[in-house]
Design a protein around this motif. Sequence first.
Motif, short mmCIF file in Angstrom:
data_model
loop_
_atom_site.label_atom_id
_atom_site.label_comp_id
_atom_site.label_asym_id
_atom_site.label_seq_id
_atom_site.Cartn_x
_atom_site.Cartn_y
_atom_site.Cartn_z
N GLY A 132 0.77 -1.28 0.01
CA GLY A 132 0.09 0.08 -0.01
C GLY A 132 0.76 1.20 0.02
N ASP A 133 2.14 1.31 0.05
CA ASP A 133 2.87 2.36 -0.02
C ASP A 133 2.96 3.24 -1.18
N PHE A 134 2.64 2.66 -2.34
CA PHE A 134 2.44 3.46 -3.75
C PHE A 134 1.52 4.69 -3.37
N GLY A 135 0.17 4.55 -2.82
CA GLY A 135 -0.61 5.66 -2.62
C GLY A 135 -0.19 6.82 -1.85
N GLN A 136 1.03 6.76 -0.90
CA GLN A 136 1.35 7.55 -0.13
C GLN A 136 2.15 8.76 -0.72
N ARG A 137 2.54 8.32 -2.02
CA ARG A 137 3.31 9.35 -2.90
C ARG A 137 2.55 9.86 -4.09
N VAL A 138 1.29 9.61 -3.86
CA VAL A 138 0.38 10.18 -5.19
C VAL A 138 -0.68 11.04 -4.49
N SER A 139 -0.74 12.37 -4.91
CA SER A 139 -1.92 13.17 -4.62
C SER A 139 -3.34 12.71 -5.15
N ARG A 140 -4.31 13.24 -4.46
CA ARG A 140 -5.72 12.26 -5.07
C ARG A 140 -5.74 12.84 -6.45
N LEU A 141 -5.91 11.85 -7.24
CA LEU A 141 -6.09 12.10 -8.52
C LEU A 141 -7.58 12.62 -8.93
N PRO A 142 -7.46 13.35 -10.02
CA PRO A 142 -8.73 13.82 -10.75
C PRO A 142 -9.58 12.76 -11.22
N ASP A 143 -10.75 13.20 -11.09
CA ASP A 143 -12.08 11.95 -11.32
C ASP A 143 -12.18 11.82 -12.82
N ILE A 144 -11.69 12.69 -13.52
CA ILE A 144 -11.87 12.50 -14.94
C ILE A 144 -10.55 12.99 -15.48
N PHE A 145 -10.29 12.61 -16.60
CA PHE A 145 -8.93 12.78 -17.36
C PHE A 145 -9.09 12.83 -18.89
N ARG A 146 -8.25 13.36 -19.86
CA ARG A 146 -8.31 13.31 -21.32
C ARG A 146 -7.16 11.91 -21.68
N ARG A 147 -7.75 11.24 -22.33
CA ARG A 147 -7.07 9.94 -22.80
C ARG A 147 -5.98 10.26 -24.06
N LEU A 148 -4.76 9.84 -23.81
CA LEU A 148 -3.76 9.83 -24.80
C LEU A 148 -3.64 8.42 -25.60
N ARG A 149 -3.79 8.57 -26.88
CA ARG A 149 -3.48 7.12 -27.62
C ARG A 149 -2.24 7.41 -28.81
N GLU A 150 -1.86 6.13 -28.89
CA GLU A 150 -0.95 5.88 -30.15
C GLU A 150 -1.42 6.71 -31.24
N GLY A 151 -0.11 7.83 -31.93
CA GLY A 151 -0.69 8.60 -32.96
C GLY A 151 -1.32 9.80 -32.74
N ASP A 152 -1.76 9.80 -31.61
CA ASP A 152 -2.47 11.30 -31.26
C ASP A 152 -1.50 12.50 -31.55
N GLU A 153 -2.25 13.55 -31.94
CA GLU A 153 -1.29 14.71 -32.10
C GLU A 153 -1.75 15.82 -31.33
N LEU A 154 -0.85 16.59 -30.58
CA LEU A 154 -1.15 17.62 -29.68
C LEU A 154 -0.34 18.69 -30.01
N SER A 155 -1.24 19.95 -30.23
CA SER A 155 -0.53 21.24 -30.71
C SER A 155 -0.31 22.06 -29.33
N VAL A 156 1.01 22.30 -29.19
CA VAL A 156 1.45 23.05 -28.09
C VAL A 156 2.64 23.86 -28.44
N GLY A 157 2.34 25.27 -28.40
CA GLY A 157 3.21 26.15 -28.83
C GLY A 157 3.36 26.44 -30.18
N GLY A 158 2.44 25.91 -30.91
CA GLY A 158 2.53 26.11 -32.18
C GLY A 158 3.05 25.02 -33.03
N ARG A 159 3.75 23.95 -32.37
CA ARG A 159 4.45 22.69 -32.73
C ARG A 159 3.39 21.60 -32.53
N THR A 160 3.65 20.51 -33.46
CA THR A 160 2.65 19.34 -33.26
C THR A 160 3.66 18.21 -32.32
N TRP A 161 3.22 17.70 -31.38
CA TRP A 161 3.66 16.52 -30.66
C TRP A 161 2.78 15.40 -31.08
#
Length: 351
Positions: A162-191
Amino acid sequence: MSDISQAPIESRGLRYPFDRVPEPAEMMEAAPGVWWVRMPLPFQLDHINLWLLEDGDGWTVVDTGVASDEVKALWREVFKTGLRGKPVTGLIVTHLHPDHVGLAGWFSRKWGVDLQMSRTDFLMCRNLVLDTGRDAPQEALDFYRAAGFSDRGVESYRKRFGDFGQRVSRLPDIFRRLREGDELSVGGRTWRVVIGSGHAPEHVCLYCDEGRILISGDQVLPRISSNISVHPTEAYENPLQEWIDSCKRIRESLPNDVLVLPAHNEPFYGLHERLTQLIDGHEEGLSKLLDMLDEPKRAIDVFPALFKRKIGPEVFFMATGESLAHLNCLLGRGLATVRRDEKGVDWYSRA
């Protein structure tokens, strides 16, 4: 102003373009629009590299460090002196381990941003956090007994469960999923999202073709090999083969002339060389391990085939997990067999 050195250091076929690492709470430019922050870790591996991407009127943070008062204080200093008055507007986590996801919930709530990470790692992280405060399940105790642990070793696992959770702050209840091949636009560039596997179930790397930059997380490290382990929750899986296969896929799909920004050690050039070294290192370990199995061995008996140094108590669990990963790989390739004795201990032999 960039801190890129004009005299790169070369070692084992890799080139290291920096002649220093960031000081605590310092933002150091690794490439145009990409900034390097280094945070302490309370482990034998005592640091993690975190990345901030300039994104117009804000910043996108890639990985967060562990949830601790010390790391929060260092981040507050970064917010005050390094962000030039611009807020955090994006949050990406490469994978589920606490040194990467530990403060993701804290960032999400503080800045009002959505967490972006892979589905498998997000859900597995939530599942592992739920173990905090639980008694160790009997199946997990049996797992380590099968690996060859003594009663004292099994009791040590029971206490640390159970030590794992002691170093993790409470996670948000929702998230945005990242998949293989997704393209993210950050600072005018594609990642582009590149997914690896083995060290974590669905590890996110970020590749910018325009800048020839790869944020590699723990998938590709220059001086050490990422831990590839079997754990009680997935006792019969073969993460080492998944890791080897994903390293080969990354080597085939990305160019060699990228600046690799890893989670540990220093940024480097020589992606293909390093991936080949990592793959060949594990294949060599598998070959040595198979030779040891001419006589039946337990998981804890095979450390000499895989590790050059003596395994002490501080890394015994990690070494056991890695030994099991290599043994499961040999089982998966049909090169070894396993038999459980009347005491519940597994003995591995050459097939």
